[in-house]
Motif scaffolding. Structure first.
Motif, PDB file in Angstrom:
ATOM      1  N   ALA A  40       0.479  -1.194   0.327  1.00  0.00           N
ATOM      2  CA  ALA A  40      -0.364   0.047   0.041  1.00  0.00           C
ATOM      3  C   ALA A  40       0.894   1.562  -0.121  1.00  0.00           C
ATOM      4  N   ILE A  41       2.224   1.494   0.532  1.00  0.00           N
ATOM      5  CA  ILE A  41       3.073   2.775   0.988  1.00  0.00           C
ATOM      6  C   ILE A  41       3.521   2.608  -0.055  1.00  0.00           C
ATOM      7  N   GLN A  42       4.064   1.403  -1.123  1.00  0.00           N
ATOM      8  CA  GLN A  42       4.286   1.679  -2.759  1.00  0.00           C
ATOM      9  C   GLN A  42       4.260   2.007  -3.629  1.00  0.00           C
ATOM     10  N   LEU A  43       2.491   1.755  -3.363  1.00  0.00           N
ATOM     11  CA  LEU A  43       1.193   2.506  -4.272  1.00  0.00           C
ATOM     12  C   LEU A  43       0.976   3.819  -3.997  1.00  0.00           C
ATOM     13  N   GLY A  44       1.036   4.068  -2.862  1.00  0.00           N
ATOM     14  CA  GLY A  44       1.479   5.887  -2.649  1.00  0.00           C
ATOM     15  C   GLY A  44       0.197   6.014  -0.788  1.00  0.00           C
ATOM     16  N   ALA A  45      -0.016   5.371  -1.050  1.00  0.00           N
ATOM     17  CA  ALA A  45      -1.043   5.284   0.551  1.00  0.00           C
ATOM     18  C   ALA A  45      -0.273   6.208   1.468  1.00  0.00           C
ATOM     19  N   MET A  46      -0.532   7.210   2.112  1.00  0.00           N
ATOM     20  CA  MET A  46       0.204   8.296   2.644  1.00  0.00           C
ATOM     21  C   MET A  46       0.674   7.717   4.001  1.00  0.00           C
TER      22      MET A  46
END
Length: 131
Positions: free
Chosen positions: A96-102
């Motif tokens: 999720a973080i890699q996909l851009g979740a803040m």
């Protein structure tokens, strides 16, 4: 003049969690402009409501939060998404973080944790608009 309240989309398949996030957001001064119970509904709600911030559950029927995040970021690379889940799978969180979740807010959460995540995302978004 820009709206001074974050406009929020809440996505979770469990009505109780949607209500809890809504209440925490509103208590902290945000405005919940839409809700959805799965990833597919989230995509439509995002386009219709143009929120500033999305609280997105990971484990949902029809389309999970990771797939929805992927689509949201493709539709709007600047989408501010905060993942919420009781699943603490580090690989899923990393994805999720890699996909851009803040941010990632684990369930159960406190009102303060929701407020903190919302205002951090809002301030980041506002600083980008001021550039």
């Amino acid at each position: 003049m820009a709206d001074q309240r974050p406009r929020v989309l809440v996505v979770d398949d469990v009505p109780l969690f949607r209500q809890a996030v809504r209440e925490a957001v509103e208590k902290a001064g945000g405005d919940v402009v839409a809700e959805a119970e799965n990833g597919r509904q989230a995509l439509y709600a995002y386009v219709e409501s143009s929120p500033d911030i999305v609280f997105l559950d990971i484990m949902m029927p029809k389309m999970d939060g990771i797939a929805a995040l992927r689509f949201l970021r493709k539709y709007n690379p600047d989408a501010r998404v905060i993942m919420c889940s009781s699943v603490r799978d580090s690989e899923m969180i990393f994805s999720a973080i890699q996909l851009g979740a803040m941010d990632f807010v684990p369930k159960p959460f406190t009102d303060e944790r929701i407020a903190s995540a919302m205002w951090r995302a809002w301030q980041f978004d506002q600083s980008r608009k001021d550039d």
